[in-house]
Design an enzyme around this catalytic site. Structure first.
Site, PDB file in Angstrom:
ATOM      1  N   ASN A 190       0.795  -1.230   0.000  1.00  0.00           N
ATOM      2  CA  ASN A 190       0.000   0.000   0.000  1.00  0.00           C
ATOM      3  C   ASN A 190       0.830   1.283   0.000  1.00  0.00           C
ATOM      4  O   ASN A 190       0.421   2.279  -0.589  1.00  0.00           O
ATOM      5  CB  ASN A 190      -0.916  -0.007   1.227  1.00  0.00           C
ATOM      6  CG  ASN A 190      -1.806   1.203   1.282  1.00  0.00           C
ATOM      7  OD1 ASN A 190      -2.654   1.399   0.423  1.00  0.00           O
ATOM      8  ND2 ASN A 190      -1.612   2.044   2.295  1.00  0.00           N
TER       9      ASN A 190
ATOM     10  N   ASP B 214       0.302  -6.947   3.437  1.00  0.00           N
ATOM     11  CA  ASP B 214      -0.102  -6.023   4.495  1.00  0.00           C
ATOM     12  C   ASP B 214      -1.118  -5.001   3.965  1.00  0.00           C
ATOM     13  O   ASP B 214      -0.962  -4.478   2.860  1.00  0.00           O
ATOM     14  CB  ASP B 214       1.158  -5.295   4.998  1.00  0.00           C
ATOM     15  CG  ASP B 214       0.854  -4.268   6.064  1.00  0.00           C
ATOM     16  OD1 ASP B 214       0.474  -4.680   7.169  1.00  0.00           O
ATOM     17  OD2 ASP B 214       0.998  -3.065   5.787  1.00  0.00           O
TER      18      ASP B 214
ATOM     19  N   GLU C  76      -3.889  -9.546   4.806  1.00  0.00           N
ATOM     20  CA  GLU C  76      -4.176  -8.888   6.064  1.00  0.00           C
ATOM     21  C   GLU C  76      -5.177  -7.781   5.783  1.00  0.00           C
ATOM     22  O   GLU C  76      -4.841  -6.746   5.222  1.00  0.00           O
ATOM     23  CB  GLU C  76      -2.911  -8.283   6.685  1.00  0.00           C
ATOM     24  CG  GLU C  76      -3.158  -7.826   8.105  1.00  0.00           C
ATOM     25  CD  GLU C  76      -2.840  -6.366   8.380  1.00  0.00           C
ATOM     26  OE1 GLU C  76      -2.868  -5.984   9.549  1.00  0.00           O
ATOM     27  OE2 GLU C  76      -2.580  -5.597   7.445  1.00  0.00           O
TER      28      GLU C  76
END
Length: 550
Positions: free
Chosen positions: A104, A202, A244
């Site tokens: 991200n 993540d 996640e």
């Protein structure tokens, strides 16, 4: 489909915080050679796969989740060659390795962002998300409420705002730029080519931004993740993507891909995803001696494709998140588990498993028993297998990331350095101090928590129905008893858990197993009578648990 490519369905994962695990060179920080030296320990515990927290070069403002170079190893941890050695040595012991992949955002010290800040027409400008105003994407929540007033930060040098879902030092990448989308797949290939077995991805819900949405779980995000999955399937078969996303299970279901109405259609996005909401409900159930909330969230958990798996956990390297509970339950959990304001962080609780459960061995065991019998592959957080403590006075989440306690000797066997030079202090209190709580002492004591966890791991692996079987929650005649039946074509295991401090009698509808002789897989119960046509009764001591093969 080759069953070996579904290895993760019944795997035991172990989460390693490299900086805190074992220091090989005496600088007070754990490293890759230190981890390599402890692989025999993990093999003996029965671990199938190590999940490594970020190990890339980073200013470490967010414990390595702020990456400054995707193609290298942080010098504190060693070299890329050390990493190759780790993978080879782990594989030689039958242990797989997955690494964290932060898709991200980068660090603001990443060369791409350093370039992007130099001028509005810099070639790297479009690697990030910029705006003349901080009023765009108003419907996106702020995740780090305690520290960030906005998802936008003003950049004085170029007179624009940049977008970040986490800390201001972690600018979000711009996935609408094809160069970014391609570059991150190159990062994936770089590490996969070293032989690792996949990634824990993540913070995946936030990859794209669209006006008029909350900027989470967007169709564009799913399309990109499917592309990442295709690369893995085609070029690295058997490797996994573990997602996640701190979301409700029904919001997570699309991340598995496939057909939401037909679990027989294989998933084509994530192989695995964390089941976040069940975790705080286990803790709530233990305090209230009432399993209703666990049953409710599991009843609302959708079926997932046959080639996918949930990942379940009790604790990890972050705070115990209370995002996926009602405001009323959040206040209750803070009151029950974090009476000292220092124990609270963001929307969660910065405490380890043993202190959360009053260091009560019975509660720690029954919680782990639930973990190992719920649908999903269990994750053990380093140190929880020996009941390590925490230090709520350390910065941010470092209190649950303290050095692993290997021995009672100086430095706890973590490092030869002066403990004053450790990256964070050892736990040194009378209850959880390394002199008392350490691996060597527990391995030498057959009655220790370590031996109990090791037995659970071994029995879980010897009974694949606990990973592959379907799961049915049975009425047990008591709100304090969690009864779950894991069933496959070959076997059935009934797991019973008493979540109260008083003895309970479970009364179970087992008529379909009439004639079966229950076998206690963990060797905890007195011999039990065969199942008949009447409701089956089992007496449970306070915080008792049984795994019965029917």
């Amino acid at each position: 489909m080759n069953p070996d490519t579904l290895w993760y369905k019944n795997a035991i994962f172990y989460e390693v915080h490299l900086r805190s695990f074992c220091d090989s060179n005496g600088d007070g920080k754990g490293d890759l050679p230190g981890l390599i030296s402890k692989l025999d320990y993990l093999q003996e515990l029965g671990v199938d796969c190590i999940w490594l927290l970020p190990m890339f070069p980073s200013p470490l403002k967010d414990d390595g989740y702020d990456i400054a170079d995707y193609y290298n190893i942080h010098p504190d941890y060693g070299t890329v060659d050390d990493f190759r050695t780790l993978v080879a040595e782990a594989h030689a012991r039958g242990i797989r390795v997955i690494a964290d992949l932060v898709l991200n955002h980068t660090s603001d010290q990443h060369p791409w962002f350093v370039q992007a800040r130099q001028s509005r027409d810099n070639p790297y400008r479009d690697y990030y998300v910029w705006s003349d105003t901080d009023q765009k994407y108003r419907d996106a929540r702020i995740i780090f409420l305690d520290t960030e007033p906005s998802n936008w930060t003003y950049d004085a040098a170029t007179g624009q705002y940049y977008w970040h879902r986490f800390y201001a030092s972690q600018p979000d990448l711009n996935y609408d730029n094809p160069a970014v989308a391609e570059e991150m797949i190159n990062v994936l290939r770089f590490w996969m080519d070293m032989g690792i077995d996949g990634f824990r991805a993540d913070a995946v819900p936030y990859l794209f931004e669209r006006e008029g949405t909350n900027c989470e779980n967007l169709p564009e995000t799913h399309a990109y993740l499917k592309r990442v999955r295709r690369v893995l399937d085609e070029e690295y078969p058997g490797a996994i993507l573990l997602g996640e996303a701190n979301q409700w299970p029904w919001d997570l279901r699309p991340y598995f891909g496939g057909d939401e109405n037909n679990p027989a259609v294989p998933g084509d996005e994530f192989h695995m995803a964390f089941h976040f909401p069940v975790m705080p409900r286990i803790f709530k159930a233990l305090k209230l001696e009432d399993v209703s909330d666990i049953l409710e969230i599991m009843a609302r958990t959708p079926d997932i494709p046959f080639n996918c798996q949930w990942c379940v956990f009790l604790r990890n390297h972050d705070e115990l998140t209370l995002e996926m509970v009602t405001e009323e339950d959040r206040q209750l959990m803070w009151q029950l588990y974090a009476p000292d304001p220092r124990m609270r962080l963001n929307l969660g609780i910065r405490r380890r498993l043993a202190p959360l459960l009053d260091n009560d061995r019975r509660k720690i065991e029954v919680a782990n028993s639930i973990l190992f019998t719920l649908p999903g592959a269990p994750i053990i957080y380093y140190g929880d297998e020996i009941g390590m403590g925490d230090n709520i006075w350390l910065f941010d989440r470092n209190g649950v990331r303290t050095p692993m306690q290997w021995t009672a000797g100086p430095g706890a066997g973590f490092s030869q350095a002066d403990p004053a030079d450790f990256w964070v202090p050892l736990i040194d209190d009378p209850t959880y101090g390394y002199q008392k709580v350490n691996v060597a002492a527990q391995m030498a004591d057959p009655q220790s928590l370590w031996h109990t966890i090791r037995q659970m791991v071994a029995v879980r692996k010897a009974n694949p129905v606990l990973g592959w079987g379907n799961c049915q929650f049975l009425p047990a005649g008591s709100r304090a008893v969690l009864a779950l039946l894991r069933q496959g074509q070959e076997a059935a295991v009934l797991a019973l858990h008493n979540l109260s401090g008083t003895a309970q009698t479970a009364v179970l509808p087992l008529e379909s197993f009439a004639g079966a002789q229950p076998v206690d897989l963990l060797g905890r119960a007195d011999p039990l009578p065969p199942v008949g046509t009447e409701p089956y009764r089992v007496n449970l001591r306070p915080y008792d648990y049984l795994w019965l093969k029917l």
